[in-house]
Motif scaffolding. Structure first.
Motif, PDB file in Angstrom:
ATOM      1  N   LEU A 103      -4.711  -6.480   3.416  1.00 21.09           N
ATOM      2  CA  LEU A 103      -5.457  -5.195   3.787  1.00 21.09           C
ATOM      3  C   LEU A 103      -4.622  -4.331   4.756  1.00 21.09           C
ATOM      4  O   LEU A 103      -4.718  -5.183   5.897  1.00 21.09           O
ATOM      5  N   ASP A 104      -4.363  -3.395   4.437  1.00 15.77           N
ATOM      6  CA  ASP A 104      -3.540  -2.357   5.519  1.00 15.77           C
ATOM      7  C   ASP A 104      -4.569  -1.459   6.270  1.00 15.77           C
ATOM      8  O   ASP A 104      -5.084  -0.434   5.720  1.00 15.77           O
ATOM      9  N   ALA A 105      -5.108  -1.731   7.518  1.00 14.23           N
ATOM     10  CA  ALA A 105      -6.188  -1.029   8.171  1.00 14.23           C
ATOM     11  C   ALA A 105      -5.465   0.162   9.079  1.00 14.23           C
ATOM     12  O   ALA A 105      -4.763  -0.168   9.999  1.00 14.23           O
ATOM     13  N   GLY A 106      -5.828   1.292   8.543  1.00 14.69           N
ATOM     14  CA  GLY A 106      -5.139   2.369   9.030  1.00 14.69           C
ATOM     15  C   GLY A 106      -3.658   2.538   8.681  1.00 14.69           C
ATOM     16  O   GLY A 106      -2.690   2.440   9.243  1.00 14.69           O
ATOM     17  N   ALA A 122      -1.178  -8.083  -3.406  1.00 11.97           N
ATOM     18  CA  ALA A 122      -2.105  -6.985  -3.795  1.00 11.97           C
ATOM     19  C   ALA A 122      -2.712  -6.464  -2.461  1.00 11.97           C
ATOM     20  O   ALA A 122      -3.158  -7.235  -1.591  1.00 11.97           O
ATOM     21  N   VAL A 123      -2.499  -5.179  -2.474  1.00  7.76           N
ATOM     22  CA  VAL A 123      -2.640  -4.497  -0.954  1.00  7.76           C
ATOM     23  C   VAL A 123      -3.517  -3.459  -1.052  1.00  7.76           C
ATOM     24  O   VAL A 123      -3.249  -2.608  -2.083  1.00  7.76           O
ATOM     25  N   ALA A 124      -4.864  -3.725  -0.097  1.00  8.18           N
ATOM     26  CA  ALA A 124      -5.850  -2.410  -0.063  1.00  8.18           C
ATOM     27  C   ALA A 124      -5.518  -1.583   1.062  1.00  8.18           C
ATOM     28  O   ALA A 124      -5.387  -2.348   2.298  1.00  8.18           O
ATOM     29  N   GLY A 125      -5.405  -0.420   1.217  1.00  4.36           N
ATOM     30  CA  GLY A 125      -5.103   0.458   2.255  1.00  4.36           C
ATOM     31  C   GLY A 125      -6.065   1.385   2.524  1.00  4.36           C
ATOM     32  O   GLY A 125      -6.557   2.051   1.668  1.00  4.36           O
ATOM     33  N   PHE A 126      -6.506   1.276   3.741  1.00  5.98           N
ATOM     34  CA  PHE A 126      -7.653   2.448   4.323  1.00  5.98           C
ATOM     35  C   PHE A 126      -7.222   3.127   5.416  1.00  5.98           C
ATOM     36  O   PHE A 126      -6.583   2.603   6.399  1.00  5.98           O
ATOM     37  N   ASP A 127      -7.656   4.203   5.417  1.00 10.33           N
ATOM     38  CA  ASP A 127      -7.103   5.300   6.212  1.00 10.33           C
ATOM     39  C   ASP A 127      -8.503   6.357   6.451  1.00 10.33           C
ATOM     40  O   ASP A 127      -8.979   6.704   5.259  1.00 10.33           O
ATOM     41  N   LEU A 128      -8.539   6.765   7.663  1.00  9.60           N
ATOM     42  CA  LEU A 128      -9.879   8.022   7.876  1.00  9.60           C
ATOM     43  C   LEU A 128      -9.163   9.164   7.266  1.00  9.60           C
ATOM     44  O   LEU A 128      -9.934  10.101   6.995  1.00  9.60           O
ATOM     45  N   SER A 129      -8.089   9.420   7.259  1.00  9.56           N
ATOM     46  CA  SER A 129      -7.560  10.685   6.861  1.00  9.56           C
ATOM     47  C   SER A 129      -7.146  10.801   5.305  1.00  9.56           C
ATOM     48  O   SER A 129      -6.403  10.109   4.704  1.00  9.56           O
ATOM     49  N   LYS A 130      -7.977  11.688   4.723  1.00 12.12           N
ATOM     50  CA  LYS A 130      -7.873  11.951   3.261  1.00 12.12           C
ATOM     51  C   LYS A 130      -6.559  12.467   2.794  1.00 12.12           C
ATOM     52  O   LYS A 130      -6.053  11.921   1.801  1.00 12.12           O
ATOM     53  N   PHE A 131      -5.845  13.177   3.530  1.00 11.89           N
ATOM     54  CA  PHE A 131      -4.435  13.551   3.432  1.00 11.89           C
ATOM     55  C   PHE A 131      -3.566  12.382   3.460  1.00 11.89           C
ATOM     56  O   PHE A 131      -2.702  12.385   2.638  1.00 11.89           O
ATOM     57  N   ALA A 132      -3.672  11.354   4.224  1.00 12.55           N
ATOM     58  CA  ALA A 132      -2.931  10.217   4.362  1.00 12.55           C
ATOM     59  C   ALA A 132      -2.965   9.346   3.150  1.00 12.55           C
ATOM     60  O   ALA A 132      -1.955   9.050   2.509  1.00 12.55           O
TER      61      ALA A 132
END
Ligand SMILES: C[S@@+](CC[C@H](N)C(=O)[O-])C[C@H]1O[C@@H](n2cnc3c(N)ncnc32)[C@H](O)[C@@H]1O
Ligand SMILES: [Zn+2]
Length: 298
Positions: A103-106, A122-132
């Motif tokens: 999991l890539d946080a930010g 298998a990588v799940a990426g989360f970020d607060l920026s919808k643009f990112a």
């Protein structure tokens, strides 16, 4: 909206994601355009035409703006940080067998995320920026071609991840806010956490151009408390020199730093009149292992 059954790594949807409202399981809708909650018909998530899924709580803010994402993408895709990316990928390979879940946080625009995925995770990426997240999903699509997706990107907060308890093998957290308690919740027993931050002389050459008396970096203040949820296995420092001669890339690099917002227009001018920027780049990687819950201190 792209076809989610192609866009998202299927096992990550079934084994990692949960509904951010009620914690129920999520499934891809029959038309492959949305994620539906198995707990409630009203919990339905789609990106409204974009390449991202909106799974962040409403109160969590917006993350990096479009311009910041554009700048960072321009700088990172030029390869200046490639040695740091290689070091991160090597660390992941050293601690994690191929095929495991990360999991890539930010995750930002997925620069590191997509490289880890390309190595067979298998990588799940989360970020607060919808643009990112949008940029990350598009980059993943370009690089995988016709191969099945190794990634899943969603707008989400590192402090309230829309993720099951104890479901991922590793969390990586690269220059983004660190949330040790949340990472401990989502990591499997003995899971690995890799946090990267600025080393002492990171971008000192840039600071020397701008400030008369540049200071050394102090290191991250939001690292896990040793022995609480994590134990520190090692600190690994990677340092190299970069030379930036393109004005736009210099500006892009500057925009990625915290000084961007607190530098006076006069000092900023000094960078604008610089033709050649040479600077050390130093990443401190902290590698932690999750402590088994029964052994955590109360
Ligand atoms: C300096 S960037 C690093 C991005 C990426 N890890 C990289 O190194 O290229 C920090 C990222 O953290 C994101 N961010 C800030 N607060 C966040 C939060 N609470 N949850 C998730 N992401 C967050 C920002 O939107 C931004 O993309
Ligand atoms: Zn729900």
């Amino acid at each position: 909206m792209p076809d989610l059954s192609r866009e998202l790594h299927q096992t990550l949807v079934s084994d990692v994601l949960v509904c951010p409202v009620c914690g129920g399981s999520l499934r891809i809708s029959d038309n492959h355009q949305s994620l539906l909650c198995c707990g409630s018909r009203t919990h339905c998530f789609d990106g409204g035409g974009g390449g991202y899924l909106p799974l962040a709580p409403k109160h969590s803010g917006g993350g990096d703006a479009k311009e910041a994402v554009r700048y960072r993408t321009a700088f990172l895709s030029a390869g200046y940080y490639a040695p740091a990316a290689k070091a991160l990928c090597d660390l992941v390979k050293r601690y994690l067998p191929n095929g495991k879940t990360v999991l890539d946080a930010g995750c930002g625009e997925g620069y590191y995320t997509n490289l880890i995925a390309a190595d067979g995770y298998a990588v799940a990426g989360f970020d607060l920026s919808k643009f990112a997240v949008d940029a990350a999903a598009k980059a993943a699509r370009r690089s995988r071609g016709d191969n099945p997706s190794q990634t899943l990107y969603a707008v989400g907060s590192v402090f309230e991840l829309p993720v099951r308890d104890q479901c991922v093998d590793a969390v990586v957290n690269i220059f983004a806010p660190c949330a040790p308690t949340e990472y401990a919740r989502v990591l499997k027993p003995h899971g690995i956490l890799i946090v990267a931050g600025a080393g002492e002389d990171h971008l000192l050459g840039l600071k020397k151009v701008i400030y008369d008396d540049p200071y050394l970096n102090e290191g991250r203040r939001d690292l896990p408390v040793e022995g609480k949820e994590f134990t520190l296995l090692e600190k690994h420092t990677v340092s190299f020199e970069i030379t930036v001669e393109d004005r736009e890339k210099m500006e892009a690099l500057f925009s990625m730093t915290p000084y961007y917002w607190r530098t006076s227009p006069g000092d900023h001018e000094k960078l604008k009149s610089c033709d050649r920027l040479q600077t050390p780049v130093t990443f401190d990687f902290y590698i932690y292992q999750k402590i088994q819950p029964e052994r955590m201190s109360l």
